[in-house]
Scaffold this active site. Structure first.
Site, PDB file in Angstrom:
ATOM      1  CG  ASP A  98      22.378  84.350  11.123  1.00  0.00           C
ATOM      2  OD1 ASP A  98      21.270  84.690  10.662  1.00  0.00           O
ATOM      3  OD2 ASP A  98      23.134  83.525  10.576  1.00  0.00           O
ATOM      4  CG  HIS A 332      25.403  78.279   7.702  1.00  0.00           C
ATOM      5  ND1 HIS A 332      25.394  79.544   7.137  1.00  0.00           N
ATOM      6  CD2 HIS A 332      24.131  78.018   8.037  1.00  0.00           C
ATOM      7  CE1 HIS A 332      24.174  80.014   7.166  1.00  0.00           C
ATOM      8  NE2 HIS A 332      23.385  79.115   7.696  1.00  0.00           N
TER       9      HIS A 332
HETATM   10  C1  GLC Z   1      18.687  79.957   6.171  1.00  0.00           C
HETATM   11  C2  GLC Z   1      19.858  79.476   6.975  1.00  0.00           C
HETATM   12  C3  GLC Z   1      19.766  77.989   7.112  1.00  0.00           C
HETATM   13  C4  GLC Z   1      18.490  77.657   7.845  1.00  0.00           C
HETATM   14  C5  GLC Z   1      17.269  78.297   7.171  1.00  0.00           C
HETATM   15  C6  GLC Z   1      16.087  78.297   8.096  1.00  0.00           C
HETATM   16  O1  GLC Z   1      18.700  79.492   4.875  1.00  0.00           O
HETATM   17  O2  GLC Z   1      21.043  79.906   6.386  1.00  0.00           O
HETATM   18  O3  GLC Z   1      20.876  77.436   7.755  1.00  0.00           O
HETATM   19  O4  GLC Z   1      18.318  76.266   7.890  1.00  0.00           O
HETATM   20  O5  GLC Z   1      17.495  79.635   6.825  1.00  0.00           O
HETATM   21  O6  GLC Z   1      16.259  79.207   9.135  1.00  0.00           O
END
Ligand code: GLC
Ligand code: CA
Length: 557
Positions: A98, A332
């Site tokens: 990620d 998540h």
């Molecule tokens: C994305 C992620 C999330 C995070 C956000 C900021 O939406 O999936 O979990 O809080 O980006 O990085």
């Protein structure tokens, strides 16, 4: 374009904090994941996506990265990561990291330097603006609440953050910043990772006028997403990233893109363009939001089936032969699908979860399974605010209940119970031992007490379990090209209870029929020839036109 490996692959998403603790500190870690790779392999998935594993102050559970070249000590060491990668590769599993390229942590050395003054090497790595009339440069509101700007006295300027103040946005206009990010990505490619999931990547190109478009009352803000999503230089940046990092490797790349449209997806994930392999979009996850727009996703609405069909069908036909999409019910950031679109009552839990899986896994795209989905894990059912840890949930509670007084505490707790991201983040339920076998210590987030009933060990030893059903779905995707390449036709578009569609190529047709209700439905499908055979079903026998509670079946002919 010839079919690419990632088009018939299935991704399994692991939230490292919640998957498997190996040292009793209550936090999942890399050695824990390595130990469980055999389980993922047994399920049949091809790729493992790990949420961020880098050092981070943990304001947003790792989406605030303070060092992109290292491993979060809570999760282990670089040697642990190398072992995870080598073990995965031995098992012919690929590993996808990620990457958070829209923002870093405010503790990242680049930001620390950048904030110091206006003329250091990193001064322009982030987005700084002068105050306007002593205030924020505009009224944009951060995704997690409050203004999207925070003032720093040492620079006498504000910096932009689409998310929490501890997550300052990078300035992608700066070529040195871009080069630094590409070098970092190449470091991980050289290490042997197989792909990247790019966090909110369609927010990286900001319109440079930073204008207030609609005024808001003092202390209220206009959500930033609409301004920064799909910005003016996004295609250019993605093409550059592709040329500098991705091209020449057989990587899997997916762009998380809130607010992307089917038209734009044909650019960002176009089969003949050199940008990303696929998009990860949110339209079907936004259908059960609150009728009051000010409350956004905080709601206890159930989705209306015709709207879900319209949405998914638009993506199926809009991208066909042009671009590629991800298929998912869970991640998540989303509540558990069986609690959300299915029926978690014990008599229906596995049945409805299998039905939802059937509906999704015969669509065109790359399926993502979020850890625990294959067990039909449910929402957390926390009853107290203090059980929650997710900053989005806590910030919004504070804003909507205490500051703006839009909803009562009890209503907001109900909304959190349905929609909070923590619903997906409770520890993986491995077995019926203490803490579901996740940890010997105290888990960082409460284990769902239903682990005695719902756990992997039980699913592995129970014939006909949801887990074995997911194994079959994955196998079918690997075996039948029609699932990857066939065209899609929706049937019964306005039917409020049944989702049915056809997938066809020159050799084969599949008819997918799913009853989304607990009531018996009767539907006749004239498309079905007498020679059709049942490919998979969540019941033991077939009653033809009669569809029992949450019945799902797929015919081939
Ligand atoms: C994305 C992620 C999330 C995070 C956000 C900021 O939406 O999936 O979990 O809080 O980006 O990085
Ligand atoms: Ca640990």
């Amino acid at each position: 374009m010839a079919t690419q490996w990632w088009q018939s692959a299935v991704v399994y998403q692991v939230y490292p904090r919640s998957f498997q603790d190996s040292n009793g500190d209550g936090i999942g870690d890399l050695p824990g994941i390595t130990r469980r790779l055999a389980y993922i392999k047994h399920l049949g998935a091809d790729v493992v996506w790990l949420n961020p594993i880098y050092p981070s102050p943990g304001v947003d559970n790792g989406y605030d990265v303070s060092d992109y070249y290292e491993i979060n000590p809570e999760f282990g060491t670089m040697a642990d990561f190398e072992e995870l990668l080598a073990t995965a590769h031995l098992k012919k599993l690929k590993v996808m990291l990620d990457m958070v390229l829209n923002h870093s942590s405010d503790q990242h050395p680049w930001f620390v330097e950048s904030a110091r003054n206006r003329d250091n090497r990193y001064a322009d790595y982030y987005i700084w603006r002068d105050p306007v009339d002593g205030h924020e440069p505009n009224n944009w509101g951060a995704e997690f609440g409050g203004s999207a700007w925070t003032y720093v006295a040492s620079r006498k300027q504000y910096y932009l953050h689409s998310f929490a103040p501890e997550q300052p946005d990078f300035n992608w206009e700066n070529p040195h910043l871009r080069r630094a990010l590409y070098d970092m990505l190449n470091f991980w490619v050289a290490k042997g990772v197989d792909g990247f999931r790019f966090d909110v990547i369609n927010m990286i190109s900001k319109p440079q006028d930073f204008r207030t478009k609609r005024s808001t009352p003092a202390g209220r803000f206009d959500p930033i997403g609409q301004y920064v999503a799909n910005g003016p230089r996004l295609n250019e940046f993605l093409q550059e990233l592709n040329a500098q990092v991705l091209s020449g490797h057989q990587l899997i790349t997916v762009g998380e893109m809130p607010g992307v449209t089917t038209t734009l997806a044909c650019d960002y994930a176009g089969l003949h363009r050199r940008e990303l392999n696929m998009v990860f979009e949110f339209e079907h996850m936004n259908l059960d939001g609150n009728a009051d727009a000010a409350l956004g996703k905080w709601s206890d609405q159930r989705v209306a089936l015709p709207a879900l069909k319209r949405c998914l069908s638009k993506w199926q036909t809009g991208l066909a032969d042009r671009a590629w999409n991800s298929l998912y019910w869970n991640n998540h950031d989303q509540p558990r699908i069986v609690s959300r679109f299915g029926d978690e009552r014990p008599v229906y839990r596995q049945r409805s979860a299998k039905m939802l899986a059937t509906m999704l896994h015969f669509l065109q795209g790359t399926p993502y399974i979020y850890a625990g989905e294959e067990l039909a894990m449910t929402n957390a059912h926390f009853t107290k605010l203090s059980d929650y840890q997710d900053l989005d949930s806590l910030n919004r509670y504070h804003q909507l209940v205490e500051q703006e007084r839009r909803v009562s505490a009890a209503t907001m707790l109900r909304y959190l119970g349905r929609q909070s991201r923590d619903n997906a983040r409770t520890p993986m339920q491995w077995d019926a031992s203490a803490n579901a076998g996740f940890t010997t210590g105290t888990p960082w987030l409460k284990v769902n007490p239903n682990y005695l009933r719902i756990n992997a060990q039980k699913a592995q030893t129970t014939p006909g379990s949801i887990l074995s059903y997911y194994q079959r779905l994955i196998k079918l995707r690997h075996q039948l090209p029609v699932i990857t390449t066939g065209n899609y036709r929706l049937l019964l578009a306005e039917d409020p209870a049944v989702y049915a569609y056809l997938r066809s190529n020159h050799q084969q047709h599949l008819l997918v029929i799913c009853n989304f209700t607990a009531a018996t439905q009767t539907r006749h499908f004239s498309e079905l020839p007498a020679t059709a055979t049942l490919l998979i079903s969540n019941y033991d026998d077939d009653r033809g036109d009669v569809l029992r509670a949450y019945e799902a079946k797929v015919y081939q002919f």
